[in-house]
Motif scaffolding. Structure first.
Motif, PDB file in Angstrom:
ATOM      1  N   ASP A  82       0.844  -1.209   0.000  1.00  0.00           N
ATOM      2  CA  ASP A  82       0.000   0.000   0.000  1.00  0.00           C
ATOM      3  C   ASP A  82       0.873   1.250   0.000  1.00  0.00           C
ATOM      4  OD1 ASP A  82      -2.319  -1.509   0.141  1.00  0.00           O
ATOM      5  OD2 ASP A  82      -2.398  -1.445   2.335  1.00  0.00           O
ATOM      6  N   VAL A  83       1.923   1.202   0.834  1.00  0.00           N
ATOM      7  CA  VAL A  83       2.826   2.361   0.915  1.00  0.00           C
ATOM      8  C   VAL A  83       3.489   2.563  -0.447  1.00  0.00           C
ATOM      9  CG1 VAL A  83       4.841   3.336   2.076  1.00  0.00           C
ATOM     10  CG2 VAL A  83       3.174   2.000   3.388  1.00  0.00           C
ATOM     11  N   ALA A  84       3.924   1.460  -1.052  1.00  0.00           N
ATOM     12  CA  ALA A  84       4.568   1.558  -2.368  1.00  0.00           C
ATOM     13  C   ALA A  84       3.591   2.132  -3.396  1.00  0.00           C
ATOM     14  CB  ALA A  84       5.068   0.182  -2.809  1.00  0.00           C
ATOM     15  N   ARG A  85       2.335   1.775  -3.309  1.00  0.00           N
ATOM     16  CA  ARG A  85       1.327   2.288  -4.237  1.00  0.00           C
ATOM     17  C   ARG A  85       1.163   3.808  -4.079  1.00  0.00           C
ATOM     18  NH1 ARG A  85      -0.707   2.714  -8.961  1.00  0.00           N
ATOM     19  NH2 ARG A  85      -2.899   3.298  -9.009  1.00  0.00           N
ATOM     20  N   VAL A  86       1.142   4.281  -2.833  1.00  0.00           N
ATOM     21  CA  VAL A  86       1.019   5.717  -2.576  1.00  0.00           C
ATOM     22  C   VAL A  86       2.233   6.452  -3.150  1.00  0.00           C
ATOM     23  CG1 VAL A  86       0.976   7.481  -0.758  1.00  0.00           C
ATOM     24  CG2 VAL A  86      -0.462   5.440  -0.547  1.00  0.00           C
TER      25      VAL A  86
ATOM     26  N   ARG B 181      -0.507  11.815   2.360  1.00  0.00           N
ATOM     27  CA  ARG B 181      -0.667  11.548   3.799  1.00  0.00           C
ATOM     28  C   ARG B 181      -2.134  11.269   4.132  1.00  0.00           C
ATOM     29  NH1 ARG B 181       3.685  15.230   4.186  1.00  0.00           N
ATOM     30  NH2 ARG B 181       2.333  17.069   4.317  1.00  0.00           N
ATOM     31  N   GLN B 182      -3.026  12.011   3.467  1.00  0.00           N
ATOM     32  CA  GLN B 182      -4.454  11.764   3.717  1.00  0.00           C
ATOM     33  C   GLN B 182      -4.860  10.361   3.243  1.00  0.00           C
ATOM     34  OE1 GLN B 182      -7.286  14.866   2.628  1.00  0.00           O
ATOM     35  NE2 GLN B 182      -5.586  16.310   2.399  1.00  0.00           N
ATOM     36  N   VAL B 183      -4.275   9.945   2.114  1.00  0.00           N
ATOM     37  CA  VAL B 183      -4.600   8.603   1.601  1.00  0.00           C
ATOM     38  C   VAL B 183      -4.120   7.544   2.592  1.00  0.00           C
ATOM     39  CG1 VAL B 183      -4.115   6.925  -0.229  1.00  0.00           C
ATOM     40  CG2 VAL B 183      -4.579   9.324  -0.810  1.00  0.00           C
ATOM     41  N   VAL B 184      -2.893   7.732   3.078  1.00  0.00           N
ATOM     42  CA  VAL B 184      -2.345   6.775   4.041  1.00  0.00           C
ATOM     43  C   VAL B 184      -3.223   6.735   5.301  1.00  0.00           C
ATOM     44  CG1 VAL B 184      -0.409   6.430   5.639  1.00  0.00           C
ATOM     45  CG2 VAL B 184       0.011   6.770   3.202  1.00  0.00           C
TER      46      VAL B 184
ATOM     47  N   GLY C 297      -8.903   2.048   7.864  1.00  0.00           N
ATOM     48  CA  GLY C 297      -9.665   0.884   7.405  1.00  0.00           C
ATOM     49  C   GLY C 297     -10.604   1.193   6.243  1.00  0.00           C
ATOM     50  N   GLU C 298     -10.278   2.270   5.484  1.00  0.00           N
ATOM     51  CA  GLU C 298     -11.167   2.639   4.378  1.00  0.00           C
ATOM     52  C   GLU C 298     -10.839   1.905   3.079  1.00  0.00           C
ATOM     53  OE1 GLU C 298     -11.156   6.966   4.188  1.00  0.00           O
ATOM     54  OE2 GLU C 298     -11.318   7.033   6.378  1.00  0.00           O
ATOM     55  N   GLY C 299      -9.861   1.016   3.122  1.00  0.00           N
ATOM     56  CA  GLY C 299      -9.556   0.215   1.930  1.00  0.00           C
ATOM     57  C   GLY C 299      -8.166   0.487   1.395  1.00  0.00           C
ATOM     58  N   SER C 300      -7.946   0.085   0.149  1.00  0.00           N
ATOM     59  CA  SER C 300      -6.633   0.241  -0.473  1.00  0.00           C
ATOM     60  C   SER C 300      -6.419   1.717  -0.814  1.00  0.00           C
ATOM     61  CB  SER C 300      -6.592  -0.586  -1.750  1.00  0.00           C
ATOM     62  OG  SER C 300      -7.465   0.012  -2.703  1.00  0.00           O
ATOM     63  N   PRO C 301      -5.178   2.106  -1.127  1.00  0.00           N
ATOM     64  CA  PRO C 301      -4.934   3.509  -1.505  1.00  0.00           C
ATOM     65  C   PRO C 301      -5.860   3.977  -2.631  1.00  0.00           C
ATOM     66  CG  PRO C 301      -2.854   2.401  -1.139  1.00  0.00           C
ATOM     67  CD  PRO C 301      -3.914   1.351  -1.023  1.00  0.00           C
ATOM     68  N   ASP C 302      -6.026   3.152  -3.663  1.00  0.00           N
ATOM     69  CA  ASP C 302      -6.878   3.582  -4.783  1.00  0.00           C
ATOM     70  C   ASP C 302      -8.330   3.750  -4.352  1.00  0.00           C
ATOM     71  OD1 ASP C 302      -5.140   3.624  -7.336  1.00  0.00           O
ATOM     72  OD2 ASP C 302      -4.537   1.800  -6.280  1.00  0.00           O
ATOM     73  N   GLU C 303      -8.774   2.877  -3.460  1.00  0.00           N
ATOM     74  CA  GLU C 303     -10.144   3.004  -2.951  1.00  0.00           C
ATOM     75  C   GLU C 303     -10.311   4.281  -2.134  1.00  0.00           C
ATOM     76  OE1 GLU C 303     -11.011  -1.824  -2.776  1.00  0.00           O
ATOM     77  OE2 GLU C 303     -10.451  -0.745  -0.942  1.00  0.00           O
ATOM     78  N   VAL C 304      -9.280   4.618  -1.334  1.00  0.00           N
ATOM     79  CA  VAL C 304      -9.363   5.835  -0.518  1.00  0.00           C
ATOM     80  C   VAL C 304      -9.366   7.074  -1.417  1.00  0.00           C
ATOM     81  CG1 VAL C 304      -8.225   7.208   1.276  1.00  0.00           C
ATOM     82  CG2 VAL C 304      -8.269   4.720   1.456  1.00  0.00           C
ATOM     83  N   VAL C 305      -8.503   7.079  -2.441  1.00  0.00           N
ATOM     84  CA  VAL C 305      -8.455   8.206  -3.380  1.00  0.00           C
ATOM     85  C   VAL C 305      -9.839   8.408  -3.989  1.00  0.00           C
ATOM     86  CG1 VAL C 305      -7.576   8.941  -5.636  1.00  0.00           C
ATOM     87  CG2 VAL C 305      -6.001   7.991  -3.926  1.00  0.00           C
ATOM     88  N   GLU C 306     -10.436   7.302  -4.415  1.00  0.00           N
ATOM     89  CA  GLU C 306     -11.753   7.324  -5.048  1.00  0.00           C
ATOM     90  C   GLU C 306     -12.826   7.816  -4.068  1.00  0.00           C
ATOM     91  OE1 GLU C 306     -12.451   6.374  -8.201  1.00  0.00           O
ATOM     92  OE2 GLU C 306     -14.631   6.658  -7.948  1.00  0.00           O
ATOM     93  N   ALA C 307     -12.874   7.169  -2.901  1.00  0.00           N
ATOM     94  CA  ALA C 307     -13.955   7.456  -1.948  1.00  0.00           C
ATOM     95  C   ALA C 307     -13.844   8.867  -1.369  1.00  0.00           C
ATOM     96  CB  ALA C 307     -13.930   6.428  -0.816  1.00  0.00           C
TER      97      ALA C 307
END
Ligand code: ADP
Ligand code: MG
Ligand code: ZN
Length: 502
Positions: free
Chosen positions: A394-398, A413-416, A422-432
């Motif tokens: 996940d960190v590598a994805r960010v 930092r907000q994505v992390v 517990g909001e999901g993967s980085p891409d899911e957090v970016v989306e949501a």
């Protein structure tokens, strides 16, 4: 009659007066698919009492069969800890009654452990400390009692208790150190470094998920103090210490408590103690039973274990590289300094940093995340960074999203934080959370114009050549876009709009 306990002596002061001896007993739940002596499922978190059968419930007439995978994993652990592997050994019955142990004995190993006489080297403050290993043996876990109705969750004050036997019979390896002497002013640090290193070794072997917060790795901490030149003191044993940080705190508080008693001329009682995460203190448990209390005898229902020497040699040859070797190699390859790797070792993040690099992040970025924002997040939650609910991938994805210009440092930092929440993967957090960088220059142009219109004096200064004044306008645009713009793009657009070139 009430007695007040003598005041504890501060750690550093206590260790100037007394020499510490520590001993660590670590229990590891193996990650086998089925239990130690039956075919029941071992998955964590199932409905209570759904993973049970006549064998692990101890019903009359049920007969156990040894799990071969568990034997193999235990031998591999022993080999990784440089132990001798027994060519022939037996299980033993450890007899005692406890409601979470339905057979009224635990199938364990007593005087014939599978692995003996090893060691593990750990690094503490730049020094290598060799921790001697007494034994590695195989046993089964007990069930779990839940005490209901009291304030503390302990049996004291509870109205009733529930028992879940799902954990009963899960293979459990116990790794016991010999008494560790010579740790001088840092017994707590050595204890923590040992459990950290052991966890990394076990993780590297793939034999357990080693999650202290779920109890698959648990530690009992023995401590005694003696005056220099005198015999070892009486030890206390602090039970079930459930995080790396608590290992350190448990040794520290016990050194302080015992020093206080000894200084006051009191005796240390040989007893088990319970560590309380919230206060960092321990309280007295039961007085310690002797081995004879358990009436150990060889388990008559199981055949002896006699691992073939050629098979053991094969397992040894196939062991993965030790984490310490891997660390040295990789830090050399990654070009991180000794200081960097020491900082990462101390923070217990070297492994996750390496895993983040393995997942594609540049070493410096991986290091910065784990020693920076994630270290802070861990600290505020009172856990180790490596125990945070975020995967190195996940960190590598960010890091990759930032490199692609899809996230700014602030958004990253907000994505992390979203992943940690517990909001999901980085891409899911970016989306949501709608956190993607606003890189649409048309959308930014509006905010750029508004900022110039709102601060005509500043705009004039920039036009007149005072380039540093543009910072205030960049700030206004960033604010208007809630930090979702790329500051360098905003700056370029502002300068273009004001007809200034750098
Ligand atoms: P028990 O089952 O009674 O806990 P174990 O032999 O399983 O006994 O474990 C005892 C642990 O305490 C070992 O790690 C041992 O090295 C350690 N130990 C023994 N004597 C001392 C002492 N005086 N001070 C600190 N630790 C000790
Ligand atoms: Mg013990
Ligand atoms: Zn079973």
């Amino acid at each position: 009659m009430t007695t007040t306990a003598p005041a504890p002596v501060p750690y550093a002061e206590a260790l100037e007066e007394f020499e510490p001896v520590i001993g660590l007993e670590t229990h590891v739940e193996l990650g086998t698919a089925s239990k130690m002596f039956c075919g029941c499922d071992t998955t964590f978190g199932a409905e209570p009492n759904t993973h049970t059968c006549p064998v692990c419930l101890g019903l009359p007439g049920a007969l156990p069969v040894v799990n071969a995978q568990a034997i193999e994993s235990t031998i591999r652990i022993g080999l990784a800890l440089h132990c001798d592997i027994a060519s022939w050994c037996r299980f033993a019955r450890k007899n005692y009654f406890y409601p979470d142990m339905p057979k009224n004995f635990q199938t364990s190993q007593y005087d014939e452990p599978l692995c003996t006489d090893g060691y593990l080297d750990v690094e503490v403050r730049g020094e290598t400390v060799r921790i001697p290993i007494e034994r590695v043996h195989l046993e089964e876990d007990t069930g779990k009692s839940l005490h209901v109705g009291g304030a503390t969750g302990r049996i004291h004050g509870a109205s009733h208790s529930l028992v879940d036997y799902n954990r009963a019979g899960i293979p459990l390896v116990e790794i016991v150190t010999k008494p560790v002497t010579g740790t001088g002013a840092m017994p707590a640090e050595v204890a923590k470094a040992y459990v950290t290193e052991l966890r990394d070794v076990l993780r590297g072997l793939g034999v357990s998920d080693v999650r202290m917060e779920q109890g698959s790795l648990r530690c009992d901490v023995n401590v005694s103090l003696n005056k220099p030149g005198e015999e070892w003191g009486t030890r206390s044993e602090t039970k079930n210490v459930n995080s790396l940080r608590s290992v350190e705190r448990a040794v520290r508080s016990e050194v302080e408590r015992q020093a206080g008693r000894l200084r006051a001329g009191e005796r240390i009682v040989q007893e088990t103690r319970h560590f309380h995460e919230d206060t960092g203190m321990s309280t007295s448990g039961r007085s310690k039973e002797e081995a004879t209390d358990y009436r150990y005898f060889p388990e008559p229902d199981l055949v002896p274990v006699a691992p073939d020497a050629a098979w053991v040699a094969e397992l040894k040859a196939a062991l993965p590289e030790a984490p310490s070797v891997r660390r040295r190699k990789l830090t050399n390859e990654l070009g991180l300094s000794d200081l960097d790797s020491q900082a990462m070792v101390n923070a217990g993040v070297l492994d996750v940093v390496l895993a983040t690099v393995d997942a594609g992040a540049p070493a410096a970025e991986a290091r910065n995340w784990w020693l920076g924002h994630l270290a802070q997040a861990a600290n505020s939650r009172g856990v180790e960074a490596a125990e945070l609910p975020i995967a190195p991938a996940d960190v590598a994805r960010v890091v990759a999203l930032v490199a692609d210009g899809k996230l700014t440092a602030g958004l990253a930092r907000q994505v992390v934080d979203g992943v940690l929440a517990g909001e999901g993967s980085p891409d899911e957090v970016v989306e949501a959370r709608g956190l993607a960088v606003v890189s649409d220059e048309g959308a930014l142009a509006e905010a750029v114009d508004a900022a110039i219109a709102a601060q005509p004096d500043t705009a004039e200064k920039v036009r007149g050549g005072k380039l540093q004044a543009v910072g205030a306008l960049v700030g206004a645009v960033m604010k208007a876009t809630k930090g979702q713009a790329d500051a360098s793009v905003v700056r370029r657009l502002l300068l273009e709009r004001l007809g200034v070139s750098e």
